[in-house]
Design a protein around this motif. Structure first.
Motif, PDB file in Angstrom:
ATOM      1  N   CYS A  33       0.922  -1.229  -0.293  1.00 49.01           N
ATOM      2  CA  CYS A  33       0.070   0.207   0.312  1.00 49.01           C
ATOM      3  C   CYS A  33       1.313   1.253  -0.300  1.00 49.01           C
ATOM      4  O   CYS A  33       1.817   1.771   1.045  1.00 49.01           O
ATOM      5  CB  CYS A  33      -0.783   0.374   1.244  1.00 49.01           C
ATOM      6  N   MET A  34       0.777   1.777  -1.114  1.00 51.07           N
ATOM      7  CA  MET A  34       1.175   3.547  -1.650  1.00 51.07           C
ATOM      8  C   MET A  34       0.336   4.434  -1.574  1.00 51.07           C
ATOM      9  O   MET A  34      -0.237   4.322  -2.276  1.00 51.07           O
ATOM     10  CB  MET A  34       2.546   3.328  -2.426  1.00 51.07           C
ATOM     11  N   ALA A  35       0.804   5.376  -1.254  1.00 55.14           N
ATOM     12  CA  ALA A  35      -0.351   6.749  -1.805  1.00 55.14           C
ATOM     13  C   ALA A  35       0.649   8.212  -2.066  1.00 55.14           C
ATOM     14  O   ALA A  35       1.396   8.243  -1.595  1.00 55.14           O
ATOM     15  CB  ALA A  35      -0.972   6.919  -0.604  1.00 55.14           C
ATOM     16  N   TRP A  36      -0.197   9.106  -3.015  1.00 57.38           N
ATOM     17  CA  TRP A  36       0.395  10.137  -2.738  1.00 57.38           C
ATOM     18  C   TRP A  36      -0.428  11.195  -2.051  1.00 57.38           C
ATOM     19  O   TRP A  36      -1.960  10.897  -1.942  1.00 57.38           O
ATOM     20  CB  TRP A  36       0.388  10.904  -4.155  1.00 57.38           C
ATOM     21  N   PHE A  37      -0.186  12.167  -1.604  1.00 64.17           N
ATOM     22  CA  PHE A  37      -1.130  13.055  -0.277  1.00 64.17           C
ATOM     23  C   PHE A  37      -0.756  14.193  -0.860  1.00 64.17           C
ATOM     24  O   PHE A  37       0.288  14.876  -1.386  1.00 64.17           O
ATOM     25  CB  PHE A  37      -0.660  12.881   0.944  1.00 64.17           C
ATOM     26  N   ARG A  38      -1.428  15.359  -0.421  1.00 68.40           N
ATOM     27  CA  ARG A  38      -0.994  16.777  -0.647  1.00 68.40           C
ATOM     28  C   ARG A  38      -1.265  17.871   0.376  1.00 68.40           C
ATOM     29  O   ARG A  38      -2.297  17.358   1.002  1.00 68.40           O
ATOM     30  CB  ARG A  38      -1.357  17.472  -2.315  1.00 68.40           C
ATOM     31  N   GLN A  39      -0.265  18.729   0.861  1.00 70.64           N
ATOM     32  CA  GLN A  39      -1.146  19.587   1.568  1.00 70.64           C
ATOM     33  C   GLN A  39      -0.822  20.800   0.975  1.00 70.64           C
ATOM     34  O   GLN A  39       0.319  21.408   0.419  1.00 70.64           O
ATOM     35  CB  GLN A  39       0.004  19.763   2.952  1.00 70.64           C
ATOM     36  N   ALA A  40      -1.831  21.786   1.004  1.00 64.93           N
ATOM     37  CA  ALA A  40      -1.815  23.626   0.841  1.00 64.93           C
ATOM     38  C   ALA A  40      -2.164  24.450   2.155  1.00 64.93           C
ATOM     39  O   ALA A  40      -2.049  23.713   3.014  1.00 64.93           O
ATOM     40  CB  ALA A  40      -2.812  23.420  -0.408  1.00 64.93           C
ATOM     41  N   PRO A  41      -1.217  25.665   1.948  1.00 64.81           N
ATOM     42  CA  PRO A  41      -1.174  26.289   3.069  1.00 64.81           C
ATOM     43  C   PRO A  41      -2.681  26.709   3.558  1.00 64.81           C
ATOM     44  O   PRO A  41      -3.427  27.009   3.304  1.00 64.81           O
ATOM     45  CB  PRO A  41      -0.261  27.429   2.212  1.00 64.81           C
ATOM     46  N   GLY A  42      -2.323  26.063   4.565  1.00 63.54           N
ATOM     47  CA  GLY A  42      -3.600  26.462   5.729  1.00 63.54           C
ATOM     48  C   GLY A  42      -4.549  25.078   6.193  1.00 63.54           C
ATOM     49  O   GLY A  42      -5.874  25.436   5.931  1.00 63.54           O
ATOM     50  N   LYS A  43      -4.119  24.475   4.844  1.00 67.32           N
ATOM     51  CA  LYS A  43      -5.203  23.000   4.413  1.00 67.32           C
ATOM     52  C   LYS A  43      -4.689  21.521   5.289  1.00 67.32           C
ATOM     53  O   LYS A  43      -3.549  21.704   5.883  1.00 67.32           O
ATOM     54  CB  LYS A  43      -5.508  23.056   3.460  1.00 67.32           C
ATOM     55  N   GLU A  44      -5.102  20.728   5.030  1.00 65.52           N
ATOM     56  CA  GLU A  44      -4.876  19.467   6.567  1.00 65.52           C
ATOM     57  C   GLU A  44      -4.151  18.653   4.716  1.00 65.52           C
ATOM     58  O   GLU A  44      -4.376  18.963   3.804  1.00 65.52           O
ATOM     59  CB  GLU A  44      -6.021  19.440   6.547  1.00 65.52           C
ATOM     60  N   ARG A  45      -3.341  17.494   5.544  1.00 64.91           N
ATOM     61  CA  ARG A  45      -2.825  16.887   4.256  1.00 64.91           C
ATOM     62  C   ARG A  45      -3.734  15.762   3.314  1.00 64.91           C
ATOM     63  O   ARG A  45      -4.482  15.620   4.453  1.00 64.91           O
ATOM     64  CB  ARG A  45      -2.113  16.060   5.023  1.00 64.91           C
ATOM     65  N   GLU A  46      -4.278  15.691   2.712  1.00 70.79           N
ATOM     66  CA  GLU A  46      -5.399  15.281   1.876  1.00 70.79           C
ATOM     67  C   GLU A  46      -4.898  13.868   0.653  1.00 70.79           C
ATOM     68  O   GLU A  46      -3.497  14.337   0.131  1.00 70.79           O
ATOM     69  CB  GLU A  46      -6.231  15.538   0.884  1.00 70.79           C
ATOM     70  N   GLY A  47      -4.785  13.293   0.358  1.00 66.23           N
ATOM     71  CA  GLY A  47      -4.661  11.992   0.161  1.00 66.23           C
ATOM     72  C   GLY A  47      -5.467  12.034  -1.434  1.00 66.23           C
ATOM     73  O   GLY A  47      -6.544  13.086  -1.874  1.00 66.23           O
ATOM     74  N   VAL A  48      -4.422  11.933  -1.560  1.00 65.69           N
ATOM     75  CA  VAL A  48      -4.949  11.777  -3.961  1.00 65.69           C
ATOM     76  C   VAL A  48      -4.993  11.230  -4.831  1.00 65.69           C
ATOM     77  O   VAL A  48      -5.473  10.441  -5.060  1.00 65.69           O
ATOM     78  CB  VAL A  48      -3.460  12.541  -4.362  1.00 65.69           C
TER      79      VAL A  48
END
Length: 125
Positions: A33-48
């Motif tokens: 199991c592997m994944a990509w996540f992203r986090q924008a300024p001021g936001k929580e890290r979200e799964g992509v």
């Protein structure tokens, strides 16, 4: 000890494309199991996007479905990003789970992953 190193980020115009890479090294992890996540300024890290390579499955967040593609080749995981939008701007992280599989409902949950890369910045403007 598992190490994940991302690369491939950069700045592009809306509608452009980028391909992110995540190279995995160190001790072997038993989970696929592997994944990509992203986090924008001021936001929580979200799964992509997430994948269980052993089962050939991929899952995507609704906001990227049809535009992003996750894949793997040996010890490198990729995220192909097309038709990029301004709202895709964020720091992108790859993540791996130490062992065990995940359900469809878990694969984009950041709490399910044990190892993280340092991130690579994607800016769309």
């Amino acid at each position: 000890h598992v190490q994940l190193v991302e690369s491939g980020g950069g700045s592009v115009q809306p509608g452009g494309s980028l391909r992110l890479s995540c190279t995995i090294s160190g001790n072997t992890i038993s989970s696929n199991c592997m994944a990509w996540f992203r986090q924008a300024p001021g936001k929580e890290r979200e799964g992509v996007a997430a994948t269980n390579f052993g089962r050939g499955r991929a899952n995507y967040a609704g906001s990227v479905k049809g535009r992003f593609t996750i894949s793997q080749d040996k010890n490198t995981m990729y995220l192909e990003m097309n038709s990029l939008k301004v709202e895709d701007t964020a720091m992108y992280y790859c993540a791996a789970r130490r062992h065990g599989n995940l359900t469809t409902g878990q694969v984009l949950d950041r709490l399910m992953y044990n190892f993280w890369g340092q991130g690579t910045q994607v800016t769309v403007s």
